[in-house]
Design an enzyme around this catalytic site. Structure first.
Site: not given
Ligand code: PMV
Length: 324
Positions: A101, A105, A108, A111, A152
């Site tokens: 989705p 968080g 996506s 990925a 991420d």
């Molecule tokens: O992409 P998300 O929604 O998992 O958020 C990333 C995590 C945060 O710490 C909020 C932002 C970041 O760049 O680390």
């Protein structure tokens, strides 16, 4: 056009501990979620067609030659072609799809970009290391998110649990004993860029208050690492609750997340917290080993408005793509 000859994929991810504080130099722990994946395929197009990105999930088709510089996937495609030594874009149709989705968080954006980089480098017969893939994907993350920490792209490109501190080499991270997490989606899309900007505004207005919360989160993350490495799963529940409370205090939870938190905890979850940027997106709940309790938590989350509920075992599999 021929059938695709390359298929590359990349997993989703969850942040177990430390989101937001990680943007301010504190550590965070993230793990890949293999059940949900983004996929990129490459097929040969007619000569002279150039490289085209088909993005059926968002109803977009992008000709690389015409795409603007701020298109995250076109940008990462250009950088990847340069990295693999293809100065002229080849005649390829690259189709990118995702089961993850958007804006919830689960990584996506990183990925789909990772699947795309892997597909292009494989099609060019020029393998890239996980850290090269991660660095390329980070460039698209900047366009998606503004000021990403890099967590991420790291966890998704390496496809293994990571201990992450901004600007440092990610550390491989051992999971002493597998544990089960339920991921419940509020169904509310919440762009990371917006939430990260809101935290920054709060931090600028009252740095001492925010720094104190970030330090408290860092203490939780340190304790969580120890518990995970030593296989003390029961210790993780209270740490998740504490991390959630601190995220509430910096203003990134919301009514729906708090409702799911309460539902999971009263149904028997050992602890729970929002995961990712917050103000929507997903709640994660730590589940005791008994199957009936897991079923009860899933039912409670659905009854409390979760749009979807996924169960995943952390540490059950390890599909590393090279050492960090
Ligand atoms: O992409 P998300 O929604 O998992 O958020 C990333 C995590 C945060 O710490 C909020 C932002 C970041 O760049 O680390």
């Amino acid at each position: 056009m021929s059938a695709p000859w390359i298929i590359a994929t990349a997993p989703g991810k969850i942040i177990l501990f430390g989101e937001h504080a990680v943007v301010y130099g504190r550590p965070a722990i993230a793990v890949p979620v293999s059940q949900m994946r983004a996929t990129a395929t490459v097929a040969r197009a007619e000569p002279g067609q150039g490289l085209k990105l088909a993005l059926p999930d968002v109803g977009e088709a992008v000709e690389l030659a015409r795409a603007t510089a701020d298109h995250p996937l076109a940008h990462v495609a250009r950088l990847t072609l340069a990295a693999v030594g293809l100065e002229q874009p080849p005649d390829w149709l690259v189709t990118v799809r995702s089961q993850i989705p958007i804006a919830s968080g689960l990584g996506s954006g990183a990925a789909v970009a990772t699947a795309l980089v892997r597909a292009l480098s494989q099609a060019a017969d020029h393998p890239l290391s996980a850290s090269q893939v991660s660095a390329l994907v980070f460039e698209s993350e900047k366009l998606f998110h503004g000021t990403p920490s890099g967590i991420d792209n790291t966890v998704i490109a390496f496809e293994r649990p990571v201990w992450f501190v901004r600007g440092e080499r990610p550390l491989p991270f051992a999971i002493g004993r597998p544990f089960t997490i339920i991921i419940a989606d509020t169904g509310i899309a919440s762009p990371t860029r917006v939430t990260v900007a809101a935290v920054r505004q709060g931090w600028q207005a009252d740095p001492a208050r925010y720094e104190a919360r970030f330090d408290a989160i860092a203490t939780v993350v340190q304790a969580a690492r120890q518990a995970i490495e030593q296989g003390n799963v029961a210790d993780l529940g209270p740490l998740m609750d504490e991390n959630h409370r601190l995220l509430q205090e910096i203003g990134v939870s919301c009514r729906e997340l708090d409702r799911l938190w309460a539902a999971a905890r009263s149904a028997g979850a050992l602890g729970a917290k929002l995961s990712g940027a917050g103000r929507g997106g997903n709640l994660i709940a730590l589940v005791p080993p008994e199957v009936e309790i897991s079923g009860r938590i899933t039912a409670a989350l659905k009854a409390s408005g979760a749009a979807s509920v996924i169960t995943t075992i952390i540490g059950a599999e390890d599909t590393p793509h090279g050492p960090p």
